[in-house]
Design an enzyme around this catalytic site. Structure first.
Site, PDB file in Angstrom:
ATOM      1  N   HIS A   1     -23.210  -2.425  -5.077  1.00 27.57           N
ATOM      2  CA  HIS A   1     -22.202  -1.405  -5.381  1.00 27.57           C
ATOM      3  C   HIS A   1     -20.895  -1.645  -4.635  1.00 27.57           C
ATOM      4  O   HIS A   1     -20.892  -1.855  -3.422  1.00 27.57           O
ATOM      5  CB  HIS A   1     -22.754  -0.021  -5.001  1.00 27.57           C
TER       6      HIS A   1
ATOM      7  N   LYS B   1     -18.288   5.849 -17.092  1.00 30.27           N
ATOM      8  CA  LYS B   1     -18.940   7.007 -16.501  1.00 30.27           C
ATOM      9  C   LYS B   1     -19.408   7.980 -17.580  1.00 30.27           C
ATOM     10  O   LYS B   1     -18.716   8.188 -18.589  1.00 30.27           O
ATOM     11  CB  LYS B   1     -17.983   7.719 -15.549  1.00 30.27           C
TER      12      LYS B   1
END
Length: 377
Positions: free
Chosen positions: A308, A177
């Site tokens: 996802h 991230k």
């Protein structure tokens, strides 16, 4: 041999709350837009037919929306009873229109996704085939990358350790991230992970929609040196024009789509050429029926695919995509199921078990907070 019509006899809807061992933070937490994630709420659908066939499916919500999915599903559930479970598209449309006053995307379709997935699981089980084989698989394994080890609440050293563990477990790529208010810290973490895993290992970054257009372009250019497999969600999910500009400007592929909640929303991305890699989420867009519609459009436009979350569903759908895809590895859902998906040599193997190949665990039953039955048990 002729087909004998069947009918749905019973539907059990359950809401299941899965606690996370550690609060999870991505860039949305550090920009003040969301709180850390401490749990994931699942809507589980279990279907049984007059002939004794069964299927299980699920959708989910993070941070908010789980009770709304469950409430909407209960309102339209009676419409499934008595329908032939083979007529999945027909059933989907019937349930969609039963609740269409609140729209045909978002919670309204995410509530139907659990039922739709369960119908596909049932259909494949009845055929004695893994779902990927029922759909028409192009491969028996799919490239896989890990996300669950790369969140921002973890230190760089923790991220490195988890990356090592993932690669040793047979996972092929690492995603971390980014999107912190301090871009220099983002670059430090990316550089550290790239150095740690080496130049030959696929590395992805995910900004979770937290950059504006200028920042995304500037960071995209800075990140070129790390030979990333893709930059994910650099901009707001609905900024099709901004994503299209980035896709044209950068050498690094752009990936997006996970937050969109309908096929129609993805069509805008596809038509605007807003990404190189599209990332639909079957539970978010309404289930497998809608995902297959979207995948056909994406393939026609030459897009790569990396669905996802929810690898238990998406492994089968990715295996049936004509172009070589990726599937996202998350270990969060492991306690919900008796089975485990196998990774080897950088790929996730399609299980040989019929249907999705999953069975709800006793732990999933223990985490069930409410349940409602329809039809005759």
């Amino acid at each position: 041999m002729t087909y004998t019509p069947d009918a749905v006899r019973h539907l059990q809807l359950s809401t299941v709350t899965l606690p996370l061992s550690t609060p999870i933070s991505d860039a949305k937490v550090f920009t003040g837009r969301q709180r850390p994630m401490t749990e994931v709420v699942f809507l589980v659908a279990e279907i049984t037919t007059e002939q004794g066939h069964s299927g299980v499916g699920f959708s989910y919500s993070k941070r908010a929306g789980g009770p709304a999915q469950y409430a909407h599903a209960k309102e339209v559930a009676e419409g499934l009873i008595g329908e032939d479970p083979s007529d999945i598209a027909k059933v989907y449309d019937k349930l969609l229109w039963a609740g269409a006053s609140v729209g045909r995307s978002g919670v309204a379709t995410q509530a139907l996704a659990a039922i739709d997935v369960a119908l596909w699981d049932l259909k494949a089980k009845r055929a004695g085939l893994p779902l990927a084989k029922l759909l028409g698989a192009h491969r028996d394994s799919v490239r896989t990358y890990n996300t669950s080890g790369g969140f921002l609440q973890a230190s760089l050293e923790e991220v490195k350790d988890r990356a090592t563990a993932s690669l040793e477990a047979g996972i092929g790529g690492i995603k971390i991230k980014v999107g912190l208010p301090d871009s220099a810290e983002d670059l430090r973490r990316v550089a550290g992970v790239r150095e740690h895993i080496g130049a030959g290992v696929p590395l992805m970054v995910d900004a979770n929609q937290q950059w504006d257009r200028a920042t995304a372009l500037r960071m995209g250019r800075r990140l070129e040196e790390f030979d990333l497999t893709w930059i994910e969600e650099p901009l707001d999910a609905y900024d099709a024009e901004g994503h299209a500009r980035l896709t044209a400007a950068l050498d690094t592929p752009i990936a997006t789509g996970e937050m969109l909640a309908s096929v129609a929303e993805h069509v805008r991305l596809i038509e605007a050429r807003s990404c190189d890699i599209i990332q639909p989420d079957a539970p978010r867009v309404g289930g497998i029926t809608q995902f297959l519609r979207l995948a056909a459009l994406a393939d026609q436009r030459g897009l790569d695919l990396a669905p996802h979350f929810a690898m238990e569903i998406h492994l089968h759908l990715a295996a049936a995509y004509p172009r070589e895809p990726w599937v996202e590895h998350f270990d969060w859902l492991d306690p919900l199921f008796e089975e485990r998906l196998e990774t080897r040599d950088g790929r996730m193997l399609v299980p040989s078990r019929p249907g999705l190949g999953i069975t709800l665990s006793e732990q999933a039953r223990a985490w069930t907070t409410d349940s409602a039955g329809f039809g005759t048990a």
